[in-house]
Design an enzyme around this catalytic site. Structure first.
Site, PDB file in Angstrom:
ATOM      1  N   ALA A 294     135.349  89.037  68.469  1.00 61.93           N
ATOM      2  CA  ALA A 294     133.618  89.042  68.776  1.00 61.93           C
ATOM      3  C   ALA A 294     133.080  90.003  68.307  1.00 61.93           C
ATOM      4  O   ALA A 294     132.382  89.758  67.317  1.00 61.93           O
ATOM      5  CB  ALA A 294     133.129  89.113  70.549  1.00 61.93           C
TER       6      ALA A 294
ATOM      7  N   GLY B 198     129.145  79.410  67.924  1.00 61.04           N
ATOM      8  CA  GLY B 198     129.756  80.916  68.279  1.00 61.04           C
ATOM      9  C   GLY B 198     129.113  82.226  67.967  1.00 61.04           C
ATOM     10  O   GLY B 198     127.735  82.336  67.167  1.00 61.04           O
ATOM     11  N   PHE B 199     129.750  83.436  67.981  1.00 60.56           N
ATOM     12  CA  PHE B 199     129.034  84.818  68.299  1.00 60.56           C
ATOM     13  C   PHE B 199     128.783  84.587  66.561  1.00 60.56           C
ATOM     14  O   PHE B 199     127.551  85.121  66.705  1.00 60.56           O
ATOM     15  CB  PHE B 199     130.457  85.924  67.573  1.00 60.56           C
TER      16      PHE B 199
ATOM     17  N   VAL C 140     130.347  68.118  62.150  1.00 63.89           N
ATOM     18  CA  VAL C 140     130.233  67.954  60.153  1.00 63.89           C
ATOM     19  C   VAL C 140     131.708  67.510  60.204  1.00 63.89           C
ATOM     20  O   VAL C 140     132.454  67.727  59.906  1.00 63.89           O
ATOM     21  CB  VAL C 140     130.807  69.566  59.745  1.00 63.89           C
TER      22      VAL C 140
ATOM     23  N   GLU D 255     146.996  89.180  78.896  1.00 61.21           N
ATOM     24  CA  GLU D 255     145.621  88.219  80.380  1.00 61.21           C
ATOM     25  C   GLU D 255     145.642  87.330  80.625  1.00 61.21           C
ATOM     26  O   GLU D 255     145.618  87.034  82.588  1.00 61.21           O
ATOM     27  CB  GLU D 255     144.454  88.721  79.432  1.00 61.21           C
TER      28      GLU D 255
ATOM     29  N   GLY E   4     128.225  76.162  62.942  1.00 63.40           N
ATOM     30  CA  GLY E   4     129.079  76.791  64.792  1.00 63.40           C
ATOM     31  C   GLY E   4     128.207  77.672  65.108  1.00 63.40           C
ATOM     32  O   GLY E   4     127.671  78.202  64.909  1.00 63.40           O
TER      33      GLY E   4
ATOM     34  N   ASP F 159     135.697  83.505  62.306  1.00 56.72           N
ATOM     35  CA  ASP F 159     137.410  83.112  62.424  1.00 56.72           C
ATOM     36  C   ASP F 159     137.492  82.734  61.501  1.00 56.72           C
ATOM     37  O   ASP F 159     138.905  83.153  60.993  1.00 56.72           O
ATOM     38  CB  ASP F 159     137.667  82.924  63.274  1.00 56.72           C
TER      39      ASP F 159
END
Lengths: 445, 445
Positions: A321, A16-17, A82, A175, A14, A305
């Protein structure tokens, strides 16, 4: 291939952050890192809704993962899916067994998808927002609704085409809901001849008693007031009981006809978590030890997450994040402790605050004891996001480009790719309405 | 719907250069205009190859058609697919008969697609470049090749993944071929660990005796020299006889193994031309009268890439943006003549010149008697394209954004959306290579 490389192999799943921060924290460590992601890009997820609403380009909020690690010689990036993790064997397989990767340390940071509370069949009619593909699908549906409405000659159909239902009153839902009126009233103002885009109806449905439940109550109330001022039909305590191609049904039995439904409710952790042999929480997240490793294997970490972690106050660490960044750094440091022979520490979450925007000049922010709202909160939001974005892109480029995109959004990124508007004009309800009209002929334009 | 509107109804099919210019030329005319396009955007096609090569964003070269006509109250824009044109009845049907449109004047400007010389089955392995979707598919394949090569542990496979074959030595082929070395040697320089992107091989195949056949011979020679200096394997007099998932075969029988083949050869006019009842030329273009209307109906025009028109010298008017613009204006003026009761004139093509870029600092240009090459031609190309782009977008926005994208393309728009790299690693040749390796096991990374 690396049979002779004596350095410990750290495999990160992964980009991501969480995963990226873990890789970067190990930049100078005497390890070799393989970062595996199913996409080629790191995604700045907090601005994903602006791609979905045709304000920013996909590339404005994505960067190739390998470009971010280009100056880190100990890191190799692999784009692959994966599909199996074998914790006892310390191996994983990629893309249907086409290759096998062995690790000394594994960091699983494969994130979460949106969840439909046991109704996966809703997804086709109510897409969620986690990936660039999701955002492009939302953008397509959002823009196509207006195109189809301009073509439609039936009032009932036009009304449903111009109704946007957003399910979930968390930051994503708020948002999205706040952005639509800005676009329909300003960016699209002069573009249509038969419809008035400003007449679009936005309905925000939240099952709980208030919007933004993780914020202080006063800010939830302010967000609701701001949204109402923008014309959004905010409904709290309103659970959705079904979604189909004609709209949604809520718990009271009311039917809301809408061609476009967006999903901003509920997360489900990546299915890779199930393969780790550790206990999972209710939404499939891996319950980890205090150092973020698995109870059953200290060489395997679950972060971001996909991990279930509690704050000092006993509440769940939120899926944001900053939390992902902190966990990524912590897991990497645990490996550094092992390499040095020092003791690992327990992870402690530091809450930097919560922020959510409402439209283009309003926001709510809760930073420690400080609570902001209105324009000042929006400026704080803008500043923090430019700062974060700048962290992974050229500082001047991002500032100029983003400011330009943002200020001049009269035109925006209103690009539809993929199919035509036809599907939107042929839902079950359209067919019903058509049958109701006696001897209907194809409309003449 | 408009039964009471006494103004003549001008229906335009296609929002490219030809159709859009026709609509704008009628801006102040006492007509009502309906412009129909299957997409929602006007496309600046001359820069499409830069989207395919991950330099520009799709939205940088597209603008919503309805935004371009927002200040023209006599024009309505409809996003729909035209599927049947009935010239004698003066009607057309949209999206499988869902609506019918009646016209007083019809302007067909639905353009062309790339053609495969009777081998439509090649398209899957050799995508062409006409639409934004085409460009995104090319970008995806281009970027995925490097991702797959970084993962591959078989030398033969890696080599095929890093071989890019471009079929067709016209401007599109030359521009694609010239861009690849710039990106592999500069933008991707530090990003990979197991492959050297600079080792990528680019093969440009042209069936005719020289590149850029519409240019003067000296400039064709210069383009070939420039491409060779960039390391491109240029082969003229080399016809392709087959394309499959492992690469291409050329007339000599030579097989070139390549996972990525791009098609830049041959055009086929939009199939709508067949429904007009007028004679067609060899590639399906409509042979029109001198005023660009149909020989069988003066109220119907065919313009742009769908029209077969000759220059004063008796050569075909080329399929370029200036020709499309000129035809659009001419057809609109013919209608204005009718409304005023004056006589239509014959169309005369004015050749503004030819331009093609080779990489980032070289180009060839033929403008009247002036022939330019090298850096000066490239600056001319840059200037003209900024000027054109500025014509339909905010002048400052486009300049700043484009300059930024162009100058800082170190990172570029290297975004892969869609599927993973796996398909690229499983072609017929890969399976063949795998069978050749005795008792092969999945490779260990």
């Amino acid at each position: 291939m690396h049979a002779t490389d004596p350095r410990p192999h750290v495999v990160i799943v992964g980009g991501g952050f969480a995963g990226l921060t873990a890789a970067r924290t190990l930049a100078t460590a005497d390890v070799r890192i393989t970062l595996i992601d199913r996409t080629n890009h790191h995604l700045f997820q907090p601005l994903l809704y602006q791609v979905a609403m045709a304000v920013l380009n996909p590339a404005d909020i994505t960067v190739p993962i390998r470009w971010m690690l280009r100056d880190q010689p100990n890191a190799t990036v692999i784009m692959a899916e994966v599909d199996r993790i074998d914790v006892p064997q310390h191996t994983l397989t990629l893309d249907g067994g086409s290759s096998i990767v062995a690790w000394d340390y594994l960091i699983v940071a494969s994130g979460a998808r949106h969840a439909y509370f046991g109704h996966p069949e809703w997804e086709g009619n109510a897409p969620g927002l986690k990936s660039i593909e999701d955002a492009l699908e939302m953008r397509r549906r959002f823009l196509l609704s207006f195109e189809a409405a301009e073509r439609s000659s039936a009032a009932g159909q036009r009304e449903a085409l111009l109704t946007f239902v957003i399910v979930g009153g968390g930051p994503t839902g708020v948002e999205l809901a706040g952005m639509i009126p800005e676009i329909t009233r300003k960016a699209m103002k002069h573009d249509f001849r038969r419809i008035d885009p400003a007449s679009a109806r936005v309905v925000l449905l939240e099952a709980g008693p208030r919007l933004l439940p993780q914020f202080p109550e006063a800010l939830s109330a302010r967000a609701e007031r701001d949204l109402r001022e923008l014309g959004v039909d905010v409904r709290t305590n309103t659970a959705v009981t079904s979604v189909d191609d004609a709209g949604v049904t809520v718990a009271s039995g009311e039917r809301i006809f809408a061609h476009t439904v967006f999903w901003g409710a509920g997360n489900q952790a990546s299915p890779l978590g199930k393969q780790l042999g550790a206990p999972l929480d209710r939404v499939g997240r891996v319950v980890v030890s205090p150092d973020l490793s698995l109870p059953n294997d200290p060489h395997v970490f679950a972060i971001g997450d996909i991990a279930s972690v509690l704050t000092d106050a006993g509440t769940p660490v939120p899926a944001v994040a900053p939390a992902a960044n902190q966990m990524g750094a912590h897991a990497a440091k645990a490996i550094l402790h092992d390499l040095r022979g020092t003791s690992r520490t327990a992870f402690a979450y530091f809450n930097k605050g919560d922020l959510a925007t409402i439209g283009r000049h309003r926001a709510v922010a809760s930073i420690g004891a400080v609570k902001l709202q209105g324009n000042i909160a929006w400026l704080a939001w803008l500043f923090i996001h430019i700062l974060y974005l700048a962290g992974f892109r050229n500082r001047i480029t991002v500032f100029v480009q983003w400011a330009f995109q943002y200020i001049t959004y009269q035109r925006g990124v209103r690009l539809i790719t993929g199919t035509t508007a036809h599907r939107l004009l042929n839902t079950s309800r359209d067919r019903e309405l058509a049958r109701a009209e006696a001897g209907s002929m194809p409309p003449k334009l």
